[in-house]
Design an enzyme around this catalytic site. Structure first.
Site, PDB file in Angstrom:
ATOM      1  N   VAL A 287       1.189  -1.211  -0.022  1.00  0.00           N
ATOM      2  CA  VAL A 287       0.140  -0.302   0.117  1.00  0.00           C
ATOM      3  C   VAL A 287       0.921   1.136   0.067  1.00  0.00           C
ATOM      4  O   VAL A 287       2.109   1.027   0.888  1.00  0.00           O
ATOM      5  CB  VAL A 287      -0.477  -0.500   0.997  1.00  0.00           C
ATOM      6  N   CYS A 288       0.427   2.486  -0.159  1.00  0.00           N
ATOM      7  CA  CYS A 288       1.299   3.805  -0.971  1.00  0.00           C
ATOM      8  C   CYS A 288       3.100   3.277  -0.972  1.00  0.00           C
ATOM      9  O   CYS A 288       2.766   2.537  -2.015  1.00  0.00           O
ATOM     10  CB  CYS A 288       1.026   4.314   0.989  1.00  0.00           C
ATOM     11  N   THR A 289       3.625   4.032  -0.263  1.00  0.00           N
ATOM     12  CA  THR A 289       4.896   4.196  -1.147  1.00  0.00           C
ATOM     13  C   THR A 289       5.765   2.610  -0.074  1.00  0.00           C
ATOM     14  O   THR A 289       7.262   2.713  -1.027  1.00  0.00           O
ATOM     15  CB  THR A 289       6.153   4.697  -0.471  1.00  0.00           C
TER      16      THR A 289
ATOM     17  N   THR B 256       1.517   3.373  -6.578  1.00  0.00           N
ATOM     18  CA  THR B 256       2.126   4.010  -5.397  1.00  0.00           C
ATOM     19  C   THR B 256       1.684   5.734  -5.102  1.00  0.00           C
ATOM     20  O   THR B 256       0.359   5.813  -6.035  1.00  0.00           O
ATOM     21  CB  THR B 256       3.720   4.248  -5.255  1.00  0.00           C
TER      22      THR B 256
END
Length: 228
Positions: free
Chosen positions: A102-104, A122
């Protein structure tokens, strides 16, 4: 289900808690699933907010996972050059059904060499860093490429988790979980994406995070060199 699904999240200092807690809430509603919070040691782990997290297992004691997930946060800037973390991810990914983030968190998967040739999502501010790891940046809420499933920034974690439940089990189970947690988003503004936010707001955010972006760029360059 004959054996419980083993779902694990790597936690780390300065993790963005919503990257983690949104999917954890979803996966904790999967019948029979066992959800693990994993870190090097059993000790309190500070998030990027007031919340402190407690691991449930260590890298050494973690069972083989069906789903390995890396959430994001500023702490990922350190993880991309942490060989202990990267080695754990490689070991788990070799036999996991799904390798996810998830995300970075996708930057950490990339630094582990797990996204070469894969499309990946991202956070919008980190999209340009994916190419250094051989990934194909894909600006979408949830990106599915074979068994790599990556979510966009922060709140996309819930979308990611519901999508994965539908793939692992079925749509009806995912929809039942969505109803149980009343995930029915109706944001008060349209500024949740750089594509829809006012241009001056996007410019303000970019200016505000410029020092952190410079630090992140340096860490990503180091990680890409290590991977090469």
């Amino acid at each position: 289900m004959s054996t419980p699904l083993q779902i694990g999240f790597v936690i780390f200092p300065r993790v963005t808690q919503l990257d983690l807690t949104g999917p954890v809430q979803v996966f904790s509603s999967v019948p029979g699933a066992q959800v693990h919070l994993i870190w090097k040691r059993i000790e309190p782990v500070p998030s990027d907010s007031v919340l402190t997290l407690t691991p449930t297992t260590t890298f050494a004691e973690c069972p083989q996972l069906d789903v390995i997930c890396v959430p994001g946060g500023l702490g990922t800037d350190d993880l991309v050059n942490d060989e202990e973390v990267l080695a754990f991810l490689r070991r788990q990914a070799a036999r996991a059904q799904y390798v996810t983030s998830v995300c970075t968190g996708s930057l950490v998967l990339g630094a582990a060499g797990l996204l070469r040739g894969y499309r990946a999502a991202t956070h919008w501010t980190a999209m340009d860093f994916l190419t250094a790891f051989g990934a194909i940046p894909t600006p979408t809420r949830v990106c599915i490429d074979r068994n790599r499933i990556t979510g966009g920034g922060v709140t996309a974690g819930i979308d990611f988790a519901l999508t994965l439940v539908s793939l692992m089990l079925d749509r009806r189970t995912a929809e039942a979980i969505q109803l149980r947690i009343e995930y029915n988003p109706a944001p008060p503004f349209t500024s949740g994406s750089p594509d829809t936010a006012p241009a001056e707001l996007v410019a303000m955010i970019r200016e505000r995070i410029a020092p952190a972006q410079a630090r992140r760029a340096e860490k990503m360059q180091q990680a890409a060199a290590r991977l090469a």
